[in-house]
Design a protein around this motif. Structure first.
Motif, PDB file in Angstrom:
ATOM      1  N   LEU A   1       0.824  -1.206   0.000  1.00 17.31           N
ATOM      2  CA  LEU A   1       0.000   0.000   0.000  1.00 17.31           C
ATOM      3  C   LEU A   1       0.863   1.263   0.000  1.00 17.31           C
ATOM      4  CD1 LEU A   1      -2.876  -0.983   2.452  1.00 17.31           C
ATOM      5  CD2 LEU A   1      -2.994  -0.711  -0.022  1.00 17.31           C
ATOM      6  N   LEU A   2       1.973   1.261   0.737  1.00 14.94           N
ATOM      7  CA  LEU A   2       2.880   2.404   0.717  1.00 14.94           C
ATOM      8  C   LEU A   2       3.401   2.672  -0.692  1.00 14.94           C
ATOM      9  CD1 LEU A   2       5.018   1.951   3.960  1.00 14.94           C
ATOM     10  CD2 LEU A   2       3.631   3.947   3.368  1.00 14.94           C
ATOM     11  N   LEU A   3       3.688   1.598  -1.413  1.00 18.27           N
ATOM     12  CA  LEU A   3       4.214   1.738  -2.775  1.00 18.27           C
ATOM     13  C   LEU A   3       3.157   2.234  -3.750  1.00 18.27           C
ATOM     14  CD1 LEU A   3       6.412  -1.483  -2.923  1.00 18.27           C
ATOM     15  CD2 LEU A   3       7.233   0.878  -3.071  1.00 18.27           C
ATOM     16  N   SER A   4       1.876   2.214  -3.358  1.00 12.65           N
ATOM     17  CA  SER A   4       0.816   2.668  -4.263  1.00 12.65           C
ATOM     18  C   SER A   4       0.600   4.175  -4.202  1.00 12.65           C
ATOM     19  CB  SER A   4      -0.496   1.947  -3.923  1.00 12.65           C
ATOM     20  OG  SER A   4      -1.069   2.458  -2.732  1.00 12.65           O
ATOM     21  N   HIS A   5       1.321   4.866  -3.313  1.00 16.70           N
ATOM     22  CA  HIS A   5       1.154   6.315  -3.191  1.00 16.70           C
ATOM     23  C   HIS A   5       2.134   7.064  -4.096  1.00 16.70           C
ATOM     24  CE1 HIS A   5      -1.758   6.500   0.137  1.00 16.70           C
ATOM     25  NE2 HIS A   5      -1.172   5.390   0.574  1.00 16.70           N
ATOM     26  N   GLU A   6       1.696   8.248  -4.557  1.00 20.33           N
ATOM     27  CA  GLU A   6       2.519   9.040  -5.470  1.00 20.33           C
ATOM     28  C   GLU A   6       3.851   9.438  -4.834  1.00 20.33           C
ATOM     29  OE1 GLU A   6      -0.530   9.612  -4.500  1.00 20.33           O
ATOM     30  OE2 GLU A   6      -1.869  10.004  -6.197  1.00 20.33           O
TER      31      GLU A   6
ATOM     32  N   ARG B   1     -10.566   7.974  -8.450  1.00 17.16           N
ATOM     33  CA  ARG B   1     -11.327   7.190  -7.467  1.00 17.16           C
ATOM     34  C   ARG B   1     -10.848   5.742  -7.402  1.00 17.16           C
ATOM     35  NH1 ARG B   1     -15.035   7.205 -11.795  1.00 17.16           N
ATOM     36  NH2 ARG B   1     -15.718   5.098 -12.416  1.00 17.16           N
ATOM     37  N   PHE B   2     -10.259   5.253  -8.502  1.00 20.63           N
ATOM     38  CA  PHE B   2      -9.798   3.867  -8.502  1.00 20.63           C
ATOM     39  C   PHE B   2      -8.606   3.668  -7.560  1.00 20.63           C
ATOM     40  CE2 PHE B   2     -11.827   3.834 -12.832  1.00 20.63           C
ATOM     41  CZ  PHE B   2     -12.850   2.958 -12.483  1.00 20.63           C
ATOM     42  N   ALA B   3      -7.840   4.761  -7.318  1.00 21.47           N
ATOM     43  CA  ALA B   3      -6.717   4.646  -6.379  1.00 21.47           C
ATOM     44  C   ALA B   3      -7.235   4.435  -4.958  1.00 21.47           C
ATOM     45  CB  ALA B   3      -5.839   5.889  -6.447  1.00 21.47           C
ATOM     46  N   ALA B   4      -8.229   5.233  -4.564  1.00 23.26           N
ATOM     47  CA  ALA B   4      -8.804   5.068  -3.226  1.00 23.26           C
ATOM     48  C   ALA B   4      -9.460   3.703  -3.085  1.00 23.26           C
ATOM     49  CB  ALA B   4      -9.825   6.179  -2.973  1.00 23.26           C
ATOM     50  N   GLN B   5     -10.111   3.257  -4.126  1.00 19.23           N
ATOM     51  CA  GLN B   5     -10.770   1.950  -4.113  1.00 19.23           C
ATOM     52  C   GLN B   5      -9.746   0.842  -3.935  1.00 19.23           C
ATOM     53  OE1 GLN B   5     -13.658   1.287  -7.349  1.00 19.23           O
ATOM     54  NE2 GLN B   5     -12.713  -0.716  -7.625  1.00 19.23           N
ATOM     55  N   HIS B   6      -8.617   0.957  -4.642  1.00 19.59           N
ATOM     56  CA  HIS B   6      -7.567  -0.066  -4.545  1.00 19.59           C
ATOM     57  C   HIS B   6      -7.006  -0.118  -3.126  1.00 19.59           C
ATOM     58  CE1 HIS B   6      -3.896  -2.349  -5.366  1.00 19.59           C
ATOM     59  NE2 HIS B   6      -3.241  -1.396  -4.725  1.00 19.59           N
ATOM     60  N   ARG B   7      -6.681   1.045  -2.562  1.00 25.60           N
ATOM     61  CA  ARG B   7      -6.052   1.066  -1.231  1.00 25.60           C
ATOM     62  C   ARG B   7      -7.000   0.562  -0.158  1.00 25.60           C
ATOM     63  NH1 ARG B   7      -4.242   6.760  -3.053  1.00 25.60           N
ATOM     64  NH2 ARG B   7      -2.362   6.256  -4.251  1.00 25.60           N
ATOM     65  N   PHE B   8      -8.286   0.712  -0.399  1.00 23.41           N
ATOM     66  CA  PHE B   8      -9.264   0.283   0.588  1.00 23.41           C
ATOM     67  C   PHE B   8      -9.477  -1.222   0.556  1.00 23.41           C
ATOM     68  CE2 PHE B   8     -13.443   0.907   2.801  1.00 23.41           C
ATOM     69  CZ  PHE B   8     -12.928   1.636   3.866  1.00 23.41           C
TER      70      PHE B   8
ATOM     71  N   ALA C   1       0.147   1.529 -10.795  1.00 21.22           N
ATOM     72  CA  ALA C   1      -0.592   2.550 -11.550  1.00 21.22           C
ATOM     73  C   ALA C   1      -1.105   3.650 -10.628  1.00 21.22           C
ATOM     74  CB  ALA C   1      -1.753   1.902 -12.303  1.00 21.22           C
ATOM     75  N   CYS C   2      -1.476   3.290  -9.390  1.00 25.23           N
ATOM     76  CA  CYS C   2      -1.941   4.297  -8.431  1.00 25.23           C
ATOM     77  C   CYS C   2      -0.830   5.274  -8.077  1.00 25.23           C
ATOM     78  CB  CYS C   2      -2.462   3.629  -7.166  1.00 25.23           C
ATOM     79  SG  CYS C   2      -3.981   2.672  -7.397  1.00 25.23           S
ATOM     80  N   ALA C   3       0.419   4.795  -8.097  1.00 22.34           N
ATOM     81  CA  ALA C   3       1.557   5.652  -7.766  1.00 22.34           C
ATOM     82  C   ALA C   3       1.930   6.577  -8.915  1.00 22.34           C
ATOM     83  CB  ALA C   3       2.755   4.791  -7.374  1.00 22.34           C
TER      84      ALA C   3
END
Length: 801
Positions: free
Chosen positions: A129-134, A463-470, A398-400
């Motif tokens: 999850l940390l790696l999914s952030h910009e 919104r797909f980034a928030a959905q993924h992290r959740f 992709a979220c990052a």
């Protein structure tokens, strides 16, 4: 590299000196080498892993994240933080250490990304999850070292797949990063060196081994000198356990399942006339309950703790005097890990007691005892990386930020589980993440990625980034309900399938208490404490611990080494001698199949020793084949050691029933038509992100998730049978749910080495299995009949010459 005077003085103040392997870790870090440390529990593995970090920060203080510690358990990260902070404070080092798990408050998580600590303790899922952030590029740009603790616990599973991908990503963000792994129970270090290494290059990873630990003080407990025919709990030893608790300061009592932990805890409590303080700890209890018990143990306020694998790993309680294993150990490595919880001091022998539940479990306990004495570990099987895990990782990347497909493929291939991944398959994974696949691409909810003119893949909407992290995560538990008192206090969780059997007024045992059901509301099971005894214990659908191939082989060897039977208890030796006299013993590589009549039924019992999963799968296939051949099978029962089928008509020639084509015919038909494939699909759909577990503010029930995945499953089976997730589900069903690899070995052995013995009555070796009938039977065809057999009467028939 020399140790900082600050650290040397700290060692000296305690009368200690750094161990050889701790200094070897320091030298490997000085050479910028990736390292695998294999050392006994109590040898200071954790300190050895962190020593180069503490030395570097003591010598040249720096800001930013320096070291990332990855644990398989949230509790282990918390425990390590406690034990790491003490030396840091005593040395006076300005080093900040923090944890980040699913239990970390959101404001602290946000702060950690802006002002990271020097050392961050986390889990594979939280790292992903940390790696999914910009801002992951900023966070990890200063990273010097990654320490993977208890690497044996997850490297060869889906969590290991996720971690290997995260390590590959980290190496891209921080090329200077050193990889370190720690373990006490590794059978083949080279397998783990390859898993740890970038691109699987084993030569990049230095192996450091610790000094040999003291021989464990290990015994097998035989209450009144007898070993039961049946049961698995070891409850017959409760009086002796109470006595053992009285002899020790702290005793850990390990159980293989949460059900057994609750059961044994209750039995101990009922027999606890001395009123010893006894606690219980397992993964379904609330975090508050677990932390309370852990604190009581650390402070010495408990005399005993009944626990499951939730405490298998790395908890530093030096005052544990004895470890007790209830039931079969299932593997020598697991047993060694648990033995190591006793004393947690390398120079003193760890005391452990095995309590087998029945005669086959006695043989298994003896096999594990011998393996521990010889220092032999169980081998591990490494599988190719799972597609559903890769899909989750791709979405996280992709979220990052936007990514180039070819560059990401090269990065993914540097992770050993995905080293053989080809460009075509990788593109299929990306297309699945982007659109859901051909059959689902018309639905906007599945269109998560788009290719832009710059040739890179981008998120279709933020919104797909928030959905993924959740929703991201690898551990897919069965749907759970929270167990709460009316005032809101949470006790833990039970599975939805168990809660569905309850109505108001029902009583069950949980967290060591008798609870009465008041109501079930949404995802809460509302209860109150009851003064009346409970009549049930929550059952859990979690995977059974499989008997390792290594221990199975040792048990088979014991059966045929007749000279060694003299060391067994009299009742076990007589059991084997009577089997040898009345029937046969399966020789190495041989499959013994016995047929006999009993109580107006016909039985066929095989002894493959391939584990419950493989035997359960074979039982389903055999009864289908017997049904088609008019043998009128009534049901089957499986254990880790044997498989028994009963029918109205006798099996005169078992060889055709065990022919290998059963895997090409009945197996495919059975899996496709059974719940197994749907269950596997449900898990891969959740892990891959195709189906959401929860939205902000609400969570789907298990029934809702099941309904969603079953609908998608039916659509894909009809319109896109080669869909990526159906492939992933098949791989899971074959490898994990049915243990098809061991099943294939079993059938190959049957083709050439089957020994069929037709008997007039039940054999001694069959008694422990047949006693289980009525608890684990599965009826076939039109027949639905449960046979209830009393162990002693059955044994009386079997043991008569």
């Amino acid at each position: 590299m020399t140790l900082s005077p600050i650290i040397l003085n700290w060692f000296a103040a305690r009368g200690w000196a750094p161990r050889r392997h701790q200094l070897d870790m320091l030298d490997a870090a000085a050479q910028n080498r990736h390292t695998l440390l294999v050392a006994a529990t109590g040898a200071g593995k954790t300190l050895a892993g962190f020593l180069p970090t503490l030395n570097a920060l003591a010598t040249e203080p720096a800001e930013g994240l320096h070291t990332l510690y990855i644990s398989p358990l949230k509790a282990l990260a918390v425990d390590v933080r406690r034990n790491l902070l003490i030396p840091i404070e005593e040395m006076g080092l300005p080093i900040r250490v923090e944890t980040r798990t699913g239990d970390t408050p959101s404001d602290r998580k946000q702060r950690q990304r802006v002002k990271p600590p020097h050392i961050l303790l986390t889990t594979p899922e939280s790292l992903s999850l940390l790696l999914s952030h910009e801002d992951s590029v900023f966070l990890f740009s200063t990273l010097q070292r990654v320490i993977v603790d208890e690497v044996h616990a997850f490297a060869n599973g889906k969590r290991g797949d996720l971690l290997s991908l995260s390590l590959a990503r980290l190496q891209t963000l921080a090329p200077q990063m050193e990889r370190v792994a720690l373990s006490a129970t590794v059978a083949d270090p080279d397998d783990y060196r390859a898993w740890l290494a970038p691109d699987g290059d084993i030569d990049l990873v230095q192996l450091v081994t610790g000094e040999a630990a003291a021989e464990p003080d290990l015994e097998i407990l035989l209450p009144e000198g007898r070993v039961p025919w049946a049961r698995h709990s070891g409850q017959h030893a409760i009086p002796q356990l109470i006595e053992e608790i009285g002899r020790n300061n702290i005793t850990l009592i390990f159980c293989n399942t949460r059900f057994l932990a609750e059961y044994i805890f209750q039995k101990l409590w009922d027999a606890n006339d001395p009123k010893y303080a006894i606690g219980i700890h397992h993964g379904s209890l609330s975090i508050e309950a677990r932390r309370k018990v852990e604190g009581a143990m650390a402070e010495g306020r408990l005399r005993a703790l009944v626990c499951t694998a939730s405490l298998d790993l790395g908890v530093d309680w030096g005052d544990v005097d004895c470890v007790i294993q209830m039931g079969a150990p299932k593997g020598s490595s697991r047993l060694l890990q648990r033995i190591g919880r006793s004393n947690h001091r390398m120079d003193e022998p760890s005391k452990a007691i095995l309590v087998p539940g029945n005669r086959f479990e006695y043989l298994e306990a003896q096999a594990a005892y011998d393996a521990v004495r010889e220092g032999v570990r169980d081998g591990e099987t490494f599988q190719p990386g799972s597609y559903d895990v890769l899909a989750q990782h791709v979405m996280g990347i992709a979220c990052a930020g936007p990514f180039d497909e070819a560059k990401l493929l090269a990065e993914v291939q540097s992770a050993l589980p995905y080293s053989a991944l080809d460009a075509g398959t990788f593109h299929r994974v990306i297309e699945f993440v982007a659109t859901g696949g051909y059959a689902l691409k018309a639905y906007d909810k599945f269109r998560k990625l788009i290719m832009r003119p710059d040739g890179k893949w981008h998120l279709a909407h933020p919104r797909f980034a928030a959905q993924h992290r959740f929703n991201a995560g690898i551990i897919v538990d069965a749907p759970m309900l929270d167990v709460r008192f009316r005032n809101g206090r949470k006790l833990g969780k039970v599975e939805e399938s168990f809660a569905a059997t309850l109505t108001p007024g029902n009583r069950f045992t949980f967290a060591g208490m008798a609870l009465e059901v008041e109501s079930i509301k949404d995802l809460d099971l509302i209860v109150r404490a009851s003064t009346k005894p409970a009549n049930t214990i929550p059952s859990y659908m979690g995977a059974r611990m499989p008997l390792t191939t290594h221990l199975a082989g040792r048990v088979r060897q014991m059966l045929t080494e007749r000279a060694g039977w003299a060391r067994f208890p009299d009742d076990v030796r007589e059991w084997l001698e009577m089997q040898d006299y009345r029937s046969q013993m399966p020789e190495a590589g041989q499959l013994l199949v016995e047929t006999f009549p009993h109580d107006k039924r016909h039985y066929m019992v095989a002894y493959p020793f391939e584990g419950w999963n493989a035997h359960q799968s074979l039982g389903m296939l055999l009864t289908r084949r017997m049904e088609s051949r008019g043998l009128m099978p009534m049901g089957f029962v499986a254990s880790d050691y044997a498989l028994g089928v009963w029918s109205l008509k006798p099996v005169t020639d078992p060889a055709p029933l065990f022919s290998a084509d059963i895997l090409a015919d009945e197996f495919i038909e059975w899996v496709e038509g059974s719940y197994l494939l749907k269950r596997a699909f449900r898990e891969v759909a959740v892990i891959s992100g195709l189906v959401e577990r929860q939205h902000p503010g609400k969570r789907k029930t298990g029934k809702q998730v099941t309904f969603s995945t079953d609908l998608i499953y039916d659509v894909l089976r009809k319109y896109e049978p080669d869909h990526l997730l159906l492939e992933a589900a098949w791989a899971d069903a074959r490898a994990r749910l049915t243990d098809v690899g061991r099943l294939g070995n079993l059938l190959d052995r049957a083709a050439d080495t089957m020994l069929h013995v037709d008997l007039e009555r039940v054999s001694p070796l069959a008694v422990p299995l047949l006693v289980m009938i009525g608890r684990e039977s599965v009826a076939q065809g039109s027949v639905d009949d449960e046979l209830l057999l009393e162990a002693e009467s059955l044994a009386g028939v079997a043991m008569t010459p």
